[in-house]
Design an enzyme around this catalytic site. Structure first.
Site, PDB file in Angstrom:
ATOM      1  N   GLN A  65     -14.804   1.200   1.996  1.00  0.00           N
ATOM      2  CA  GLN A  65     -14.241   0.750   0.725  1.00  0.00           C
ATOM      3  C   GLN A  65     -14.073   1.948  -0.200  1.00  0.00           C
ATOM      4  O   GLN A  65     -14.992   2.751  -0.370  1.00  0.00           O
ATOM      5  CB  GLN A  65     -15.151  -0.294   0.069  1.00  0.00           C
ATOM      6  CG  GLN A  65     -14.559  -0.907  -1.182  1.00  0.00           C
ATOM      7  CD  GLN A  65     -15.435  -1.999  -1.790  1.00  0.00           C
ATOM      8  OE1 GLN A  65     -16.601  -2.153  -1.435  1.00  0.00           O
ATOM      9  NE2 GLN A  65     -14.861  -2.763  -2.699  1.00  0.00           N
ATOM     10  N   HIS A 115     -10.410  -6.675  -2.202  1.00  0.00           N
ATOM     11  CA  HIS A 115      -9.015  -6.732  -1.766  1.00  0.00           C
ATOM     12  C   HIS A 115      -8.963  -6.830  -0.244  1.00  0.00           C
ATOM     13  O   HIS A 115      -9.906  -6.460   0.444  1.00  0.00           O
ATOM     14  CB  HIS A 115      -8.207  -5.526  -2.253  1.00  0.00           C
ATOM     15  CG  HIS A 115      -8.709  -4.197  -1.787  1.00  0.00           C
ATOM     16  ND1 HIS A 115      -9.850  -3.605  -2.303  1.00  0.00           N
ATOM     17  CD2 HIS A 115      -8.224  -3.340  -0.862  1.00  0.00           C
ATOM     18  CE1 HIS A 115     -10.036  -2.439  -1.706  1.00  0.00           C
ATOM     19  NE2 HIS A 115      -9.065  -2.254  -0.824  1.00  0.00           N
ATOM     20  N   PHE A 116      -7.872  -7.368   0.225  1.00  0.00           N
ATOM     21  CA  PHE A 116      -7.639  -7.536   1.657  1.00  0.00           C
ATOM     22  C   PHE A 116      -6.399  -6.753   2.051  1.00  0.00           C
ATOM     23  O   PHE A 116      -5.386  -6.794   1.357  1.00  0.00           O
ATOM     24  CB  PHE A 116      -7.433  -9.015   2.004  1.00  0.00           C
ATOM     25  CG  PHE A 116      -8.679  -9.832   1.859  1.00  0.00           C
ATOM     26  CD1 PHE A 116      -9.508 -10.067   2.948  1.00  0.00           C
ATOM     27  CD2 PHE A 116      -9.042 -10.370   0.634  1.00  0.00           C
ATOM     28  CE1 PHE A 116     -10.677 -10.810   2.817  1.00  0.00           C
ATOM     29  CE2 PHE A 116     -10.196 -11.122   0.492  1.00  0.00           C
ATOM     30  CZ  PHE A 116     -11.017 -11.336   1.583  1.00  0.00           C
ATOM     31  N   ASP A 166       0.859  -1.171   0.000  1.00  0.00           N
ATOM     32  CA  ASP A 166       0.000   0.000   0.000  1.00  0.00           C
ATOM     33  C   ASP A 166       0.903   1.232   0.000  1.00  0.00           C
ATOM     34  O   ASP A 166       1.816   1.325   0.826  1.00  0.00           O
ATOM     35  CB  ASP A 166      -0.906  -0.016   1.242  1.00  0.00           C
ATOM     36  CG  ASP A 166      -2.048   0.965   1.162  1.00  0.00           C
ATOM     37  OD1 ASP A 166      -1.796   2.146   0.834  1.00  0.00           O
ATOM     38  OD2 ASP A 166      -3.183   0.563   1.429  1.00  0.00           O
TER      39      ASP A 166
END
Length: 140
Positions: free
Chosen positions: A98, A104-105, A35
């Protein structure tokens, strides 16, 4: 079911190689990247290659295969980042947080005595992300 799936979301572009990312894992089921605005050092995303808006929309068999990878990557992240714990986060729709409408996790390393940043509030340099990615990849 939720609203429709946007096939031109940022994750489909990353999966296709049209946008850069710091990849730590990829196979026929998923891609895992760092990320760029992490909550903590080593914050990773696990993204299925097959498009689904979120957990509510994904095919259960696809989800089962994906979760095998989530677990494998989680182990590597926790060990390589020397984390005391690991937070698994997955949001469904805007009201739940979200922001990208492709399942996605988040795998977020947690460290005793250290607070996580608010998601999106800290951007990490490409050099630091590349170093972190290399560190995690060694365990995968």
């Amino acid at each position: 079911m939720s609203t429709s799936y946007d096939q031109n979301n940022i994750f489909t572009k990353i999966i296709a190689g049209d946008l850069p990312s710091h990849k730590i894992y990829e196979d026929d089921v998923c891609i895992s990247i760092l990320d760029i605005m992490p909550e903590s050092r080593g914050h990773v995303l696990v993204i299925p290659k097959k498009g689904a808006r979120n957990l509510i929309d994904v095919d259960p068999n696809d989800l089962a295969e994906l979760m095998k990878r989530v677990q494998k990557i989680a182990v590597a992240v926790k060990i390589s980042m020397n984390a005391d714990g690991l937070l698994l986060r997955q949001a469904n729709e805007e009201v739940a947080g979200q922001t990208v409408y492709h399942l996605h996790f988040h795998l977020i390393p947690c460290y005793a005595g250290k607070r996580r940043s608010r998601h999106g509030s800290v951007e990490v340099s490409n050099e630091d992300l590349a170093e972190i990615a290399d560190h995690i990849k060694k365990l995968l």
